[in-house]
Design a protein around this motif. Structure first.
Motif, PDB file in Angstrom:
ATOM      1  N   ALA A  10      29.659  38.606  27.340  1.00  0.00           N
ATOM      2  CA  ALA A  10      30.137  37.128  27.599  1.00  0.00           C
ATOM      3  C   ALA A  10      31.929  37.297  27.145  1.00  0.00           C
ATOM      4  O   ALA A  10      32.378  36.685  27.732  1.00  0.00           O
ATOM      5  N   VAL A  11      31.988  38.304  25.711  1.00  0.00           N
ATOM      6  CA  VAL A  11      33.425  37.731  25.127  1.00  0.00           C
ATOM      7  C   VAL A  11      34.398  38.718  26.445  1.00  0.00           C
ATOM      8  O   VAL A  11      35.476  38.684  26.558  1.00  0.00           O
ATOM      9  N   TYR A  12      33.416  39.837  26.777  1.00  0.00           N
ATOM     10  CA  TYR A  12      34.568  40.400  27.963  1.00  0.00           C
ATOM     11  C   TYR A  12      34.715  39.933  28.759  1.00  0.00           C
ATOM     12  O   TYR A  12      35.886  40.221  29.487  1.00  0.00           O
ATOM     13  N   ARG A  15      37.513  37.046  27.431  1.00  0.00           N
ATOM     14  CA  ARG A  15      38.870  38.121  28.157  1.00  0.00           C
ATOM     15  C   ARG A  15      39.035  38.142  29.685  1.00  0.00           C
ATOM     16  O   ARG A  15      40.753  38.348  30.329  1.00  0.00           O
ATOM     17  N   ALA A  16      38.560  38.834  30.533  1.00  0.00           N
ATOM     18  CA  ALA A  16      38.983  39.015  31.740  1.00  0.00           C
ATOM     19  C   ALA A  16      39.117  38.783  32.850  1.00  0.00           C
ATOM     20  O   ALA A  16      39.963  38.577  33.191  1.00  0.00           O
ATOM     21  N   LEU A  17      38.514  37.050  32.712  1.00  0.00           N
ATOM     22  CA  LEU A  17      38.954  35.974  33.264  1.00  0.00           C
ATOM     23  C   LEU A  17      40.334  35.555  32.954  1.00  0.00           C
ATOM     24  O   LEU A  17      40.754  35.651  34.818  1.00  0.00           O
ATOM     25  N   ALA A  18      40.173  35.456  31.979  1.00  0.00           N
ATOM     26  CA  ALA A  18      41.965  35.311  31.712  1.00  0.00           C
ATOM     27  C   ALA A  18      42.884  36.636  32.354  1.00  0.00           C
ATOM     28  O   ALA A  18      44.027  36.002  32.343  1.00  0.00           O
ATOM     29  N   THR A  19      42.632  37.514  32.377  1.00  0.00           N
ATOM     30  CA  THR A  19      43.559  38.199  32.351  1.00  0.00           C
ATOM     31  C   THR A  19      43.186  38.641  34.057  1.00  0.00           C
ATOM     32  O   THR A  19      44.213  39.485  34.581  1.00  0.00           O
ATOM     33  N   GLY A  20      42.475  37.972  34.663  1.00  0.00           N
ATOM     34  CA  GLY A  20      42.452  38.286  36.397  1.00  0.00           C
ATOM     35  C   GLY A  20      41.953  39.856  36.788  1.00  0.00           C
ATOM     36  O   GLY A  20      41.521  40.451  37.464  1.00  0.00           O
ATOM     37  N   LEU A  21      40.877  40.754  35.632  1.00  0.00           N
ATOM     38  CA  LEU A  21      40.430  41.675  35.510  1.00  0.00           C
ATOM     39  C   LEU A  21      39.141  41.532  35.972  1.00  0.00           C
ATOM     40  O   LEU A  21      38.320  42.324  36.869  1.00  0.00           O
ATOM     41  N   CYS A  22      38.275  40.485  36.168  1.00  0.00           N
ATOM     42  CA  CYS A  22      37.161  39.890  36.639  1.00  0.00           C
ATOM     43  C   CYS A  22      37.080  38.330  37.802  1.00  0.00           C
ATOM     44  O   CYS A  22      38.569  37.795  37.102  1.00  0.00           O
ATOM     45  N   HIS A  23      35.930  38.010  38.234  1.00  0.00           N
ATOM     46  CA  HIS A  23      36.214  36.987  38.987  1.00  0.00           C
ATOM     47  C   HIS A  23      35.305  35.446  38.934  1.00  0.00           C
ATOM     48  O   HIS A  23      34.207  36.378  37.924  1.00  0.00           O
ATOM     49  N   ASN A  24      35.039  34.719  38.861  1.00  0.00           N
ATOM     50  CA  ASN A  24      33.760  34.012  38.176  1.00  0.00           C
ATOM     51  C   ASN A  24      32.973  34.738  39.244  1.00  0.00           C
ATOM     52  O   ASN A  24      31.544  34.205  38.738  1.00  0.00           O
ATOM     53  N   ALA A  25      33.246  35.095  40.371  1.00  0.00           N
ATOM     54  CA  ALA A  25      31.971  35.570  40.359  1.00  0.00           C
ATOM     55  C   ALA A  25      30.913  36.359  40.264  1.00  0.00           C
ATOM     56  O   ALA A  25      29.827  36.873  40.597  1.00  0.00           O
ATOM     57  N   TRP A  30      26.249  38.214  36.905  1.00  0.00           N
ATOM     58  CA  TRP A  30      25.631  38.225  35.745  1.00  0.00           C
ATOM     59  C   TRP A  30      25.025  37.342  35.508  1.00  0.00           C
ATOM     60  O   TRP A  30      23.284  37.935  35.305  1.00  0.00           O
ATOM     61  N   VAL A  31      25.213  36.793  35.797  1.00  0.00           N
ATOM     62  CA  VAL A  31      24.161  34.999  35.339  1.00  0.00           C
ATOM     63  C   VAL A  31      23.111  35.188  35.806  1.00  0.00           C
ATOM     64  O   VAL A  31      22.051  35.137  35.459  1.00  0.00           O
ATOM     65  N   LEU A 154      30.265  46.814  33.497  1.00  0.00           N
ATOM     66  CA  LEU A 154      30.210  46.509  33.723  1.00  0.00           C
ATOM     67  C   LEU A 154      30.229  45.280  34.802  1.00  0.00           C
ATOM     68  O   LEU A 154      29.725  45.777  36.310  1.00  0.00           O
ATOM     69  N   PRO A 155      29.640  44.160  34.540  1.00  0.00           N
ATOM     70  CA  PRO A 155      28.580  43.510  35.935  1.00  0.00           C
ATOM     71  C   PRO A 155      29.875  43.377  36.469  1.00  0.00           C
ATOM     72  O   PRO A 155      30.961  42.781  36.383  1.00  0.00           O
TER      73      PRO A 155
END
Length: 163
Positions: A10-12, A15-25, A30-31, A154-155
């Motif tokens: 969740a913390v990953y 951080r990753a969403l805030a920096t563009g390293l992952c997407h909401n998808a 994962w959820v 990494l999910p």
């Protein structure tokens, strides 16, 4: 290697969403996997995260229970950044920018700040000819190699690997 807890992931994602390293998808994928493992007793925060249409998932991820291992979460971040660099989803300049921004605000662990500033110096030296771009890319690849084993943790939603 440390086993990733729900809070670590969740913390990953925060951080990753805030920096563009992952997407909401990726979060949604994962959820949905986590909900599938819950056998009917799905925690409220997970349900909220799965049905909320909001593009801002970071706030909802805060509700994940437990404590995170910050050192481990940073290894996940570096694994994600390294994969994005290796697969050319991010340019060397974009990678340097992210590393440097983390170093400047002091969020990245102290042991990695020096490399962020070094990469920035080398990146800035490419234009005037003080440093070869190929050499910077080799240094970056070498740095990120230490985090490659974390990539399997990494999910990632199957269709979102193109950042």
């Amino acid at each position: 290697m440390h086993q990733a807890s729900i809070k670590d992931i969740a913390v990953y994602f925060q951080r990753a969403l805030a920096t563009g390293l992952c997407h909401n998808a990726d979060v949604e994928f994962w959820v949905s996997e986590m909900i599938g493992r819950c056998a009917g007793d799905v925690p409220r925060w997970m349900l909220d995260l799965s049905v909320d249409p909001s593009p801002n998932k970071e706030r909802l991820l805060e509700a994940a229970p437990g404590e995170s291992n910050d050192d481990f979460v940073w290894k996940l971040m570096f694994a994600s950044l390294g994969r994005s660099f290796r697969e050319r989803f991010l340019s060397p300049g974009q990678v340097v920018y992210l590393l440097l921004s983390w170093a400047v605000v002091g969020t990245v662990p102290e042991e990695y700040r020096r490399v962020a500033y070094l990469f920035d110096d080398h990146h800035e030296g490419i234009g005037p000819g003080w440093f070869a771009e190929e050499e910077l890319q080799k240094e970056m690849a070498s740095f990120f190699e230490q985090f490659r084993d974390y990539e399997i943790l990494l999910p990632t939603a199957p269709q979102t690997r193109s950042l």
